[in-house]
Design an enzyme around this catalytic site. Structure first.
Site, PDB file in Angstrom:
ATOM      1  N   ASP A   9       0.726  -1.019   0.014  1.00 53.56           N
ATOM      2  CA  ASP A   9       0.165   0.221   0.045  1.00 53.56           C
ATOM      3  C   ASP A   9       1.115   1.449   0.081  1.00 53.56           C
ATOM      4  OD1 ASP A   9      -1.260   2.071   0.534  1.00 53.56           O
ATOM      5  OD2 ASP A   9      -2.304   1.169   1.964  1.00 53.56           O
ATOM      6  N   HIS A  10       0.803   1.641  -1.011  1.00 58.24           N
ATOM      7  CA  HIS A  10       1.343   3.093  -1.375  1.00 58.24           C
ATOM      8  C   HIS A  10       1.516   4.491  -0.191  1.00 58.24           C
ATOM      9  CE1 HIS A  10       5.154   4.657  -3.174  1.00 58.24           C
ATOM     10  NE2 HIS A  10       5.196   4.932  -3.931  1.00 58.24           N
ATOM     11  N   ARG A  11       0.321   3.846   0.589  1.00 62.66           N
ATOM     12  CA  ARG A  11      -0.219   4.411   1.209  1.00 62.66           C
ATOM     13  C   ARG A  11       0.453   4.904   2.509  1.00 62.66           C
ATOM     14  NH1 ARG A  11      -6.457   4.793   2.034  1.00 62.66           N
ATOM     15  NH2 ARG A  11      -5.195   2.611   2.358  1.00 62.66           N
TER      16      ARG A  11
ATOM     17  N   LEU B 240       3.588   2.840   2.832  1.00 65.64           N
ATOM     18  CA  LEU B 240       4.779   2.086   2.481  1.00 65.64           C
ATOM     19  C   LEU B 240       4.971   2.571   1.401  1.00 65.64           C
ATOM     20  CD1 LEU B 240       4.081  -1.519   3.588  1.00 65.64           C
ATOM     21  CD2 LEU B 240       5.165   0.249   4.620  1.00 65.64           C
TER      22      LEU B 240
END
Length: 336
Positions: free
Chosen positions: A306-308, A310
């Site tokens: 999850d780029h939010r 990590l």
């Protein structure tokens, strides 16, 4: 990022300039209150009620007409920073029967639940994938050497069992993978327990039961518990409670012949590990001047984050812990 909204003009924008003095405008208190809320000058509204009474419908019609005539400004409203994302509903499907025979099959409970969960995950989480290969030559030799002994105790020594332990080691090294994002409070919830979900393919669809406290169990214990859980999942005997509380998910498509793929995160988790089928491949060792080519058993691995929460660098470090653990079974058993 929040989407741009066409913001309604201000109260001043929908009030025409006064056109002269008039007496008191006949209107009820409720209508006057509505006019104030909509920013409407009652003197500019054409009455439709008896005796020249301005009604609530007259006020609403005037406000709506003024808004249509005013040119909207495409600006970002102040509340957009905290406003939830909205999505366009899917348009109706065409009539496929116009082009040939069709059949309608009901979406049953498990497939319906899976579709809902995947749509939720894909719509809410910005997915980023990191791919690599792990040399499991030593691990596979160790697995074959010990599988009969584990089977005699009611377990099944699979690569997923070793992956469970490797994932726990990575979660302890990088706690932000053992988390969930609370978008309402703007906080990351770090979990201090290690309940790992394992995706199981069944005739009814994909089901993810959870093995609890993986960090407190041995390889043999996990082999027995996972085998029992998989069997009960495929016979629809797993309970709803056994599918809750996971912090991370492993999905292994290797037994079905799969290779690289991009798994979808199991919301509200922030990462998922996908394992592909291991294949014997040539591996180059050494330098350009001094090297050798050796056959090694290489397994594709894919980590989705999850780029939010990590970043790509986090994924690389997390993957290294898993790779190191799976490439050396002795190290895996001693340190995990």
């Amino acid at each position: 990022p929040a989407r741009l909204e066409a913001v309604a003009p201000s109260a001043q924008a929908i009030q025409p300039a006064p056109s002269g003095e008039r007496g008191p405008i006949p209107a009820s208190p409720a209508t006057r209150k509505l006019a104030r809320e909509l920013g409407v000058d009652l003197s500019q509204v054409s009455p439709s009620g008896p005796g020249g009474l301005v009604t609530a419908e007259d006020v609403r019609a005037f406000a709506g007409k003024a808004k249509e005539e005013a040119k909207p400004a495409a600006v970002l409203p102040p509340e957009a920073k905290s406003a939830p994302l909205t999505f366009v509903a899917a348009p109706p499907l065409p009539d496929f029967a116009k082009w040939g025979p069709v059949e309608r099959v009901p979406v049953r409970s498990i497939r319906r639940a899976t579709a809902k969960q995947m749509a939720l995950s894909w719509s809410q989480i910005p997915h980023v994938n990191s791919q690599g290969t792990v040399d499991i030559t030593k691990l596979e030799a160790f697995r074959r050497q010990n599988k009969a002994r584990v089977e005699a105790k009611g377990g099944k020594l699979t690569l997923t069992v070793f992956a469970l332990k490797a994932v726990v080691a990575a979660l302890k090294a990088y706690p932000r993978f053992n988390a969930s994002l609370d978008t309402q409070s703007g906080e990351i919830i770090l979990k201090h327990y290690y309940h790992i979900g394992v995706a199981v393919n069944t005739d009814d669809g994909l089901i993810v039961p959870v093995i609890r406290d993986v960090d407190h169990k041995s390889i043999v214990e996990l082999s027995i518990e996972l085998n029992d859980l998989v069997q009960r999942t495929r016979t629809r005997k797993v309970t709803l409670e056994e599918m809750k509380g996971g912090v991370f998910t492993i999905t292994n498509v290797g037994p079905m012949g799969g290779s690289f793929f991009a798994p979808i995160i199991n919301y509200p988790e922030v990462a998922i590990l996908g394992l592909g089928g291991a294949r014997l491949q040539p591996l180059v060792r050494g330098t350009e001047e001094d090297y050798e080519i050796v056959p090694r058993l290489l397994m594709p691995v894919v980590l989705t984050i999850d780029h939010r929460v990590l970043d790509g660098a986090d994924a690389m470090l997390f993957m290294k812990v898993i790779s190191d653990a799976l490439e050396d079974p002795e190290e895996l058993l001693i340190n995990i």
